[in-house]
Motif scaffolding. Sequence first.
Motif, PDB file in Angstrom:
ATOM      1  N   ASN A   1       0.829  -1.197   0.000  1.00 30.85           N
ATOM      2  CA  ASN A   1       0.000   0.000   0.000  1.00 30.85           C
ATOM      3  C   ASN A   1       0.869   1.256   0.000  1.00 30.85           C
ATOM      4  N   GLU A   2       0.519   2.197  -0.832  1.00 29.86           N
ATOM      5  CA  GLU A   2       1.211   3.475  -0.984  1.00 29.86           C
ATOM      6  C   GLU A   2       2.678   3.312  -1.382  1.00 29.86           C
TER       7      GLU A   2
ATOM      8  N   THR B   1       5.577   3.511  -4.061  1.00 29.62           N
ATOM      9  CA  THR B   1       5.879   4.244  -5.285  1.00 29.62           C
ATOM     10  C   THR B   1       7.001   3.541  -6.031  1.00 29.62           C
TER      11      THR B   1
ATOM     12  N   LYS C   1       2.485   5.666  -7.982  1.00 29.49           N
ATOM     13  CA  LYS C   1       2.209   5.216  -6.628  1.00 29.49           C
ATOM     14  C   LYS C   1       1.026   4.256  -6.681  1.00 29.49           C
TER      15      LYS C   1
ATOM     16  N   TYR D   1      -1.846   1.801  -4.609  1.00 31.92           N
ATOM     17  CA  TYR D   1      -2.618   1.693  -3.370  1.00 31.92           C
ATOM     18  C   TYR D   1      -3.283   0.327  -3.315  1.00 31.92           C
TER      19      TYR D   1
END
Length: 144
Positions: free
Chosen positions: A116-117, A119, A140, A142
Amino acid sequence: MSKFFLVNLIASIMLFSLPSQAEQKAQLGNYEVHYVAFNSTFIPAEVAKIYGLQRSRYNGLINITVLDSKSANKAPVAVNISGTARNLIGNQKSLEFKEIREGESIYYIAELRHSNEETFRFKLTIDDGKSQQLLEFQQKFYVD
């Protein structure tokens, strides 16, 4: 299921999933290269199965389309694409692109595991057999 279902689905994702970003394309030599990275859960299970793609909250897809900007109708171009994705702490992953043809459309899809998150900075080499072009972008991801 329509023969062009995946092409239309990816086009829809490109138009509606990232409305705050500008169009994701680059002019590389004679080629107009369109690119998008998105979570694999955006595609229906039956489409993933047809193309051998793994759907997961932790799996992203990178889609590349190469068009000949010198041709009148911007015809799709068959190329070889290779490259890497490097996260911000320096972990690098090699990408393996699958060529998918539907009608006259040609596009390339690679899968990428992510947190998650997380990049990634992408460095892709587009090789038409005569010359190589470098495409670089950042995305990025998610977990949804």
